[in-house]
Design a protein around this motif. Structure first.
Motif, short mmCIF file in Angstrom:
data_model
loop_
_atom_site.label_atom_id
_atom_site.label_comp_id
_atom_site.label_asym_id
_atom_site.label_seq_id
_atom_site.Cartn_x
_atom_site.Cartn_y
_atom_site.Cartn_z
N THR A 48 -4.04 7.06 1.40
CA THR A 48 -3.43 8.14 0.61
C THR A 48 -2.00 7.76 0.24
O THR A 48 -1.45 6.77 0.73
CB THR A 48 -3.40 9.45 1.42
N ALA A 49 -1.38 8.57 -0.59
CA ALA A 49 0.01 8.32 -0.98
C ALA A 49 0.95 8.46 0.21
O ALA A 49 2.05 7.91 0.20
CB ALA A 49 0.43 9.28 -2.09
N GLU A 50 0.52 9.20 1.23
CA GLU A 50 1.36 9.38 2.42
C GLU A 50 1.18 8.26 3.44
O GLU A 50 1.84 8.25 4.48
CB GLU A 50 1.05 10.72 3.09
N GLY A 51 0.28 7.31 3.14
CA GLY A 51 0.09 6.19 4.05
C GLY A 51 -1.01 6.40 5.06
O GLY A 51 -1.22 5.54 5.93
N VAL A 52 -1.75 7.52 5.02
CA VAL A 52 -2.89 7.73 5.92
C VAL A 52 -4.05 6.89 5.40
O VAL A 52 -4.36 6.91 4.21
CB VAL A 52 -3.28 9.21 6.00
N LEU A 62 -6.67 8.55 -3.80
CA LEU A 62 -6.97 7.51 -2.82
C LEU A 62 -6.93 6.15 -3.52
O LEU A 62 -7.45 6.00 -4.63
CB LEU A 62 -8.36 7.71 -2.21
N TRP A 63 -6.30 5.19 -2.84
CA TRP A 63 -6.30 3.81 -3.33
C TRP A 63 -7.24 3.00 -2.46
O TRP A 63 -7.17 3.06 -1.21
CB TRP A 63 -4.88 3.22 -3.26
N TRP A 64 -8.15 2.24 -3.11
CA TRP A 64 -9.17 1.48 -2.40
C TRP A 64 -8.86 -0.01 -2.48
O TRP A 64 -8.40 -0.51 -3.51
CB TRP A 64 -10.56 1.75 -2.98
N LEU A 92 0.84 -1.19 0.00
CA LEU A 92 0.00 0.00 0.00
C LEU A 92 0.88 1.24 0.00
O LEU A 92 2.04 1.19 0.42
CB LEU A 92 -0.89 0.03 1.25
N PRO A 93 0.37 2.37 -0.45
CA PRO A 93 1.16 3.61 -0.36
C PRO A 93 1.50 3.90 1.10
O PRO A 93 0.63 3.90 1.96
CB PRO A 93 0.23 4.67 -0.94
#
Length: 740
Positions: free
Chosen positions: A723-727, A690-692, A367-368
């Protein structure tokens, strides 16, 4: 007066001889040390290189005397006609010389035999009456300890022959362009005549003197029956032609490394002597062809190293390009440090397997993620959600391995790499940080091959060696245990098989090849392409890149640039496809694991599969993702799911899935098409991606606050976004089929 001299000489010599016999000993010490440089041979005994010794002496001390060699016949005839029958000295000649020396009051006659001269050449000393007695005693004792051919070999490998030539092999090649065994009677007679006064009889300066001396030697050979009159006349009729042959200089890159390796092995940096290396001429030819083809195809430089697993013997080391190119010909790319790329991931996997931090079927989160400002990305820029550790290794996914290194620890991994022989980690481990997982460490191709030998050897590290004596165990230190046999086997097994070969090589794998484990790697900005292949017998490593770094060459990808050359070598090692494979060791275990988490299944896990482990090392903690609620109904524990797979993602402080609510229930209506569940978030930035994921599998992407929809199936599911930041955020939902 003469009689008195004889009595004095004879009595004095007898007394001196008796005393010297008791006081003087002879040992072979020094007989293996020669005045020249280093002779390197391949494993079959063929000479690869002869280097000059101190003072630029050309000495090639590998001649072995044979009574049928012309040089042996010529030397014995000219220097010591009774050599084959005396005991090391000629007593009557010694007595005569003693009388002459006593009468003259100084040394005027020597009476030295070839054996005595060999003693002097092995152990140089001043010419004096005292040393003459010592020579005689040592000669007799040498004759008792060694045979005549050994003594002749010592002499002929040490005698000076003019110019900078020491020993008959150097002289034969230097004056006539051929080996000592190939000398004719005339050439042998000329060389044998030189030993009395090498400078006086140099054929390139004083040919007439040399020819006159040759005539004397030929006459002596006829007198002793070594040569017929007709043969002597024929030899004397031929005027020799001076033809200097270049010193052997084959496989230059391997020999450069072997010479440096030899200097380190000797401890004090000295070299000198005759050494058999581990190089296999056939495998070397195979490697040279592979790197040459790779370099020509891609327009880059290439190098290959092939090592035997059992001994660490390097049987081939080849680099593309012209060694004699004045600009960069002598750059040995096999020992030049470069960024290692993904080639270090198998070692991290083995370390984590032994530490119980991962198992082959355990799921990791692709995951990001962001680690204190460091945001790793996969090579293809994609994210796959939950993947097994095996798939993460096979696909060489960066994000799961950065996460895995965070579990294992930077310091333990750095210590491991140093123990595996990576000698260019000059900075503290913290300076490399989590980037070690994806190859920000400098490594040489030779170091990589040596490290992979550890996996192929069942976890024992043994450094690569260049000398046959090391490979045979004379000087080789015992292996150091770095991994368990089970972890080593599992890593090799995960990276092997037809499926793996097809992924690594594409169309080239359509041709049958023996089973190897394969790992490719590409360093940042496309600077370096790597491939390492191994089985129980060999490790094959190939590097491709530009000599002075460079970046942006997108053809420099491990699977495209280096893999075909490695495949060509591996295929050539087993032309009948009969290569061996590893036997599964006893510490590999099997157990049932949850298909969702890959962890040991608990009684509530709805689906299970067989997984592998390392006995006594793998964690036995049960899957935390499945359980039962207060009413005894099966549930997926949402918090445990995130903790197990997202690691550092944790709970989102701003991002949140607002719809559907956690533990919401949906019903599927029979016959109603296109039934979908809509998911809505709050707290995302307007343009933020956002990645789902649904149950860990990638399900789609959205931007900003746009809704995400998906087609549900009956069952309990975890829907997550990141998110790309890992949140990230996630909810659990239940989907039921409506009954009428």
């Amino acid at each position: 007066m003469l009689a008195a001299a004889i009595l004095l000489a004879g009595g004095g010599a007898g007394l001196a001889g008796a005393a010297a016999w008791r006081a003087v000993d002879w040992s072979p010490a020094g007989s293996e040390t020669y005045p020249g440089g280093t002779v390197l041979r391949d494993a079959g005994g063929e000479v690869l290189r002869v280097s000059l010794g101190p003072g630029d002496v050309d000495c090639r001390p590998y001649y072995r005397a044979d009574p049928e060699d012309w040089i042996v016949k010529a030397l014995v005839a000219s220097e010591d006609g009774t050599f084959w029958t005396h005991c090391g000295v000629r007593p009557l000649s010694a007595l005569r010389a003693a009388v002459q020396n006593v009468t003259a009051g100084r040394r005027v006659s020597g009476a030295s035999t070839l054996t005595m001269q060999a003693v002097r050449l092995i152990e140089p000393h001043p010419k004096s009456l005292k040393w003459k007695v010592v020579e005689a005693v040592k000669a007799v004792k040498m004759e008792r300890a060694r045979d005549k051919l050994w003594i002749l070999s010592q002499y002929l490998n040490r005698a000076p022959f003019g110019s900078n030539f020491v020993g008959v092999e150097a002289a034969a090649n230097g004056w006539f362009g051929k080996g000592a065994k190939a000398l004719g009677p005339g050439e042998a007679a000329l060389l044998a005549g030189m030993v009395q006064a090498p400078s006086r009889y140099r054929p390139d300066r004083w040919m007439d003197r040399a020819l006159k001396r040759r005539e004397y030697v030929l006459r002596r050979m006829v007198r002793l029956g070594s040569l017929t009159e007709e043969q002597a006349r024929a030899a004397a009729a031929v005027r020799p032609v001076i033809c200097r042959a270049p010193r052997p200089f084959r496989t230059p890159f391997f020999c450069d490394w072997a010479a440096a390796h030899l200097a380190r092995a000797d401890g004090d940096g000295r070299t000198g002597g005759d050494f058999e290396t581990t190089l296999d001429a056939d495998v070397q030819k195979l490697a040279e062809g592979a790197v040459s083809a790779a370099a020509q195809a891609g327009g880059w430089a290439s190098a290959a190293v092939v090592m035997r697993v059992d001994t660490g013997a390097v049987v081939a080391l080849a680099c593309s390009g012209n060694y004699f190119d004045q600009v960069n010909g002598q750059v040995n790319t096999a020992v030049a440090p470069r960024p290692a790329g993904s080639t270090l991931k198998p070692f991290l996997t083995a370390l984590a397997l032994d530490g119980g931090q991962v198992a082959p079927e355990e799921r990791l989160a692709d995951l990001p993620q962001t680690f204190k400002g460091y945001a790793p990305a996969n090579f293809d820029g994609k994210h796959r959600g939950l993947v097994t550790a095996r798939d993460a290794l096979v696909l060489s996914l960066n994000i799961p391995f950065v996460q895995l290194l965070r579990r294992v620890g930077v310091r333990p991994f750095g210590s491991l790499l140093r123990g595996l022989g990576f000698g260019h980690m000059d900075a503290p481990d913290e300076a490399f940080g989590l980037g070690m997982a994806i190859g920000n460490v400098q490594a040489t191709l030779l170091e990589l091959v040596g490290a992979y030998g550890t996996l192929a050897r069942g976890g024992l590290y043994r450094p690569p060696c260049a000398l046959k004596r090391e490979a045979e165990g004379v000087d080789c230190r015992p292996g150091v245990r770095m991994f368990s046999p089970g972890a080593s086997f599992l890593v090799s097994d995960m990276l092997s098989g037809e499926e793996r070969a097809g992924a690594a090589f594409g169309h080239v794998a359509d041709v049958a090849a023996p089973r190897f484990a394969w790992k490719t790697g590409t360093s940042a900005a496309y600077r370096d392409a790597w491939t390492v292949a191994w089985n129980p017998e060999y490790v094959v490593g190939v590097w491709c890149g530009h000599l002075y770094g460079g970046f942006g060459d997108q053809t420099l990808v491990g699977a495209k640039a280096a893999a075909p050359a490695a495949w060509r070598i591996a295929r050539g090692l087993y032309p009948r496809n009969d290569g061996p494979w590893f036997v599964e060791p006893g510490d590999v275990g099997r157990r049932m694991v949850c298909t969702l988490s890959g962890l040991p299944a608990n009684p509530d896990c709805p689906k299970t599969e067989e997984g592998r482990s390392v006995k006594g090392r793998s964690s036995n903690a049960l899957c935390p993702c499945h359980g039962r609620d207060a009413d005894g109904n099966p549930v997926v524990r949402n918090d445990a799911f995130l903790a197990a797979f997202s690691g550092i993602l944790g709970k989102a402080e701003k991002l949140s899935i607002s719809k559907p609510e956690n533990d919401a229930t949906f019903c599927l209506v029979p016959g109603l098409p296109q039934q979908r569940v809509a998911c809505q978030v709050v707290g995302n930035v307007p343009d933020g991606r956002l990645w789902w994921f649904v149950d860990g599998a990638p399900a789609g992407e959205t931007t900003g606050l746009a809704p995400f929809t998906w087609t549900p199936e009956a069952g309990t599911h975890v829907v997550s976004c990141s998110t790309a930041e890992g949140v990230s955020s996630s909810v659990r939902i239940h989907v039921k089929e409506e009954t009428r």
